[in-house]
Design a protein around this motif. Structure first.
Motif, PDB file in Angstrom:
ATOM      1  N   MET A  39       0.836  -1.198   0.000  1.00  0.00           N
ATOM      2  CA  MET A  39       0.000   0.000   0.000  1.00  0.00           C
ATOM      3  C   MET A  39       0.877   1.256   0.000  1.00  0.00           C
ATOM      4  O   MET A  39       0.532   2.267  -0.622  1.00  0.00           O
ATOM      5  CB  MET A  39      -0.915   0.000   1.234  1.00  0.00           C
ATOM      6  CG  MET A  39      -1.936   1.140   1.245  1.00  0.00           C
ATOM      7  SD  MET A  39      -2.922   1.172   2.783  1.00  0.00           S
ATOM      8  CE  MET A  39      -3.689  -0.450   2.692  1.00  0.00           C
ATOM      9  N   LEU A  40       2.012   1.189   0.675  1.00  0.00           N
ATOM     10  CA  LEU A  40       2.921   2.322   0.726  1.00  0.00           C
ATOM     11  C   LEU A  40       3.392   2.716  -0.674  1.00  0.00           C
ATOM     12  O   LEU A  40       3.450   3.903  -1.000  1.00  0.00           O
ATOM     13  CB  LEU A  40       4.128   1.980   1.603  1.00  0.00           C
ATOM     14  CG  LEU A  40       5.276   2.996   1.603  1.00  0.00           C
ATOM     15  CD1 LEU A  40       4.835   4.310   2.248  1.00  0.00           C
ATOM     16  CD2 LEU A  40       6.496   2.428   2.328  1.00  0.00           C
ATOM     17  N   GLU A  41       3.715   1.741  -1.506  1.00  0.00           N
ATOM     18  CA  GLU A  41       4.191   2.046  -2.857  1.00  0.00           C
ATOM     19  C   GLU A  41       3.132   2.806  -3.647  1.00  0.00           C
ATOM     20  O   GLU A  41       3.441   3.758  -4.371  1.00  0.00           O
ATOM     21  CB  GLU A  41       4.586   0.756  -3.578  1.00  0.00           C
ATOM     22  CG  GLU A  41       5.773   0.033  -2.973  1.00  0.00           C
ATOM     23  CD  GLU A  41       7.007   0.908  -2.877  1.00  0.00           C
ATOM     24  OE1 GLU A  41       7.348   1.589  -3.869  1.00  0.00           O
ATOM     25  OE2 GLU A  41       7.635   0.936  -1.805  1.00  0.00           O
ATOM     26  N   LEU A  42       1.888   2.402  -3.497  1.00  0.00           N
ATOM     27  CA  LEU A  42       0.804   3.107  -4.189  1.00  0.00           C
ATOM     28  C   LEU A  42       0.655   4.523  -3.649  1.00  0.00           C
ATOM     29  O   LEU A  42       0.444   5.480  -4.409  1.00  0.00           O
ATOM     30  CB  LEU A  42      -0.503   2.332  -4.015  1.00  0.00           C
ATOM     31  CG  LEU A  42      -0.569   0.949  -4.675  1.00  0.00           C
ATOM     32  CD1 LEU A  42      -1.874   0.253  -4.301  1.00  0.00           C
ATOM     33  CD2 LEU A  42      -0.451   1.070  -6.189  1.00  0.00           C
ATOM     34  N   THR A  43       0.757   4.652  -2.337  1.00  0.00           N
ATOM     35  CA  THR A  43       0.626   5.971  -1.711  1.00  0.00           C
ATOM     36  C   THR A  43       1.742   6.905  -2.166  1.00  0.00           C
ATOM     37  O   THR A  43       1.499   8.093  -2.430  1.00  0.00           O
ATOM     38  CB  THR A  43       0.637   5.838  -0.180  1.00  0.00           C
ATOM     39  OG1 THR A  43      -0.384   4.919   0.235  1.00  0.00           O
ATOM     40  CG2 THR A  43       0.401   7.176   0.496  1.00  0.00           C
ATOM     41  N   LEU A  44       2.957   6.390  -2.271  1.00  0.00           N
ATOM     42  CA  LEU A  44       4.085   7.201  -2.717  1.00  0.00           C
ATOM     43  C   LEU A  44       3.904   7.664  -4.153  1.00  0.00           C
ATOM     44  O   LEU A  44       4.163   8.826  -4.493  1.00  0.00           O
ATOM     45  CB  LEU A  44       5.389   6.410  -2.586  1.00  0.00           C
ATOM     46  CG  LEU A  44       5.916   6.171  -1.172  1.00  0.00           C
ATOM     47  CD1 LEU A  44       7.092   5.204  -1.201  1.00  0.00           C
ATOM     48  CD2 LEU A  44       6.316   7.479  -0.510  1.00  0.00           C
ATOM     49  N   THR A  45       3.448   6.758  -5.000  1.00  0.00           N
ATOM     50  CA  THR A  45       3.233   7.107  -6.407  1.00  0.00           C
ATOM     51  C   THR A  45       2.199   8.212  -6.539  1.00  0.00           C
ATOM     52  O   THR A  45       2.354   9.144  -7.335  1.00  0.00           O
ATOM     53  CB  THR A  45       2.785   5.870  -7.200  1.00  0.00           C
ATOM     54  OG1 THR A  45       3.803   4.861  -7.104  1.00  0.00           O
ATOM     55  CG2 THR A  45       2.561   6.207  -8.668  1.00  0.00           C
ATOM     56  N   GLU A  46       1.142   8.125  -5.753  1.00  0.00           N
ATOM     57  CA  GLU A  46       0.105   9.158  -5.784  1.00  0.00           C
ATOM     58  C   GLU A  46       0.630  10.474  -5.192  1.00  0.00           C
ATOM     59  O   GLU A  46       0.296  11.567  -5.676  1.00  0.00           O
ATOM     60  CB  GLU A  46      -1.119   8.691  -5.002  1.00  0.00           C
ATOM     61  CG  GLU A  46      -1.839   7.495  -5.640  1.00  0.00           C
ATOM     62  CD  GLU A  46      -2.931   6.941  -4.752  1.00  0.00           C
ATOM     63  OE1 GLU A  46      -3.091   7.453  -3.614  1.00  0.00           O
ATOM     64  OE2 GLU A  46      -3.623   5.988  -5.161  1.00  0.00           O
TER      65      GLU A  46
END
Length: 349
Positions: A39-46
């Motif tokens: 989930m962190l990777e998605l949050t960082l990308t956003e």
């Protein structure tokens, strides 16, 4: 997974050159927070997205270049160790911590005139110093925007602001003392505390706070992070002497060439005879060191007990980190914290 099992897997992987930029820690050590890390990777990308396409491109390059994600991982592990973990509440802080780290590295690369990090081109190498600096500023701002949007308690803001101040102080100290031999080890320890250890301390402390740990256990997790951070930076400094650019994603001896006098050098200078001390001092204080002179300085340090001495200091910090963990910590969380310490003591990149 026990810490011994993790280390056996790590040793098997190290038979091949590690993938520089790979988020290796995600795959083995942090099983307890694997879903959180995804989930962190998605949050960082956003989080790095911007209406300006160039900023999005640079941010995507920085995020996709990988990294250990150690700081948000420690935050999430500490949060999981509490009694009231809420992924939705924790994730913005985890992302903010990684963004602060990323922004600081962007600025570091400009200062160091670095061309590569984690085996990939730095932002300054691809887009120039001015754009890189402004992108670092943008990422810092995005980190605080993530926190502001969630309306956290003011203590969270204070901790993050304190973190950025401390990182800046550490960088100023380091820049101010390049190509200088410190009078003793305490100056070195102060610098690495501000640059690294205080960061990991805040990660663990914020995680414990968000997870609902008691004040005593929160303080223990903070002490764990501080000791872990001191060991992390010492072992990072050791890599400059032990590994090749293939392993660490930057030229071997790079830190030495940049004028950073680290613990192995400080120790070597204290045990060398007068001739050796004079030669090494002349080398490490020379801003125009050639490749041959860097290699000679490395050889001199390696001939002393400087590397073993620094490793002993790192091991002592790791033992302190293990011993200070809260007594009633969830067993899976405790095992993860112990594995993190083992990884730092044995890491090769």
């Amino acid at each position: 997974m026990t810490s011994e099992h993790f280390l056996m897997k790590k040793e098997r992987r190290s038979a091949d050159a590690p993938d520089v930029g790979d988020t290796t820690l995600n795959n083995d050590m942090f099983d307890v927070i694997q879903a959180d890390l995804e989930m962190l990777e998605l949050t960082l990308t956003e989080a790095i997205a911007s209406e300006t396409a160039l900023i999005t491109d640079i941010g995507t390059h920085l995020v996709s270049s990988g990294g250990k994600r150690l700081r948000p991982a420690l935050f999430l592990v500490a949060a999981r160790g509490g009694t009231s973990f809420d992924p939705a509440r924790a994730m913005p802080i985890a992302a903010a911590l990684e963004l602060v780290h990323t922004a600081s590295l962007v600025h570091d690369d400009v200062i160091d005139e670095a061309d590569t990090r984690r085996g990939a081109a730095t932002a300054n190498a691809k887009w120039g110093n001015q754009i890189a600096i402004l992108t670092g500023d943008y990422i810092f701002a995005r980190a605080f925007k993530l926190i502001a949007e969630k309306g956290y308690d003011s203590s969270i803001y204070v901790k993050l602001a304190q973190l950025v101040c401390t990182l800046s102080e550490g960088e100023i100290l380091q820049d101010h003392t390049v190509y200088q031999v410190p009078k003793d080890e305490s100056a070195y320890y102060e610098r690495i505390r501000k640059k690294t250890a205080d960061f990991l301390e805040i990660c663990c402390e914020l995680g414990a706070m968000i997870g609902g740990m008691s004040a005593d256990d929160t303080a223990r997790m903070a002490q764990y992070g501080q000791a872990l951070g001191m060991a992390f930076q010492i072992t990072d400094d050791l890599l400059d002497f032990r590994q090749t650019s293939e392993h660490i994603g930057k030229p071997a001896g790079h830190d030495l060439a940049q004028g950073y006098v680290t613990l192995p050098v400080i120790r070597a200078l204290s045990v060398l005879d007068a001739h050796g001390r004079a030669e090494l001092t002349a080398l490490v204080t020379n801003p125009k060191m050639t490749e041959e002179e860097v290699a000679r300085a490395l050889d001199i340090v390696r001939m002393t007990d400087g590397l073993d001495y620094a490793q002993t200091q790192a091991d002592a910090y790791l033992e302190r980190a293990k011993n200070v963990l809260p007594e009633k910590l969830d067993e899976r969380v405790r095992e993860t914290c112990l594995m993190a310490a083992d990884f730092i003591g044995r890491r090769e990149f």
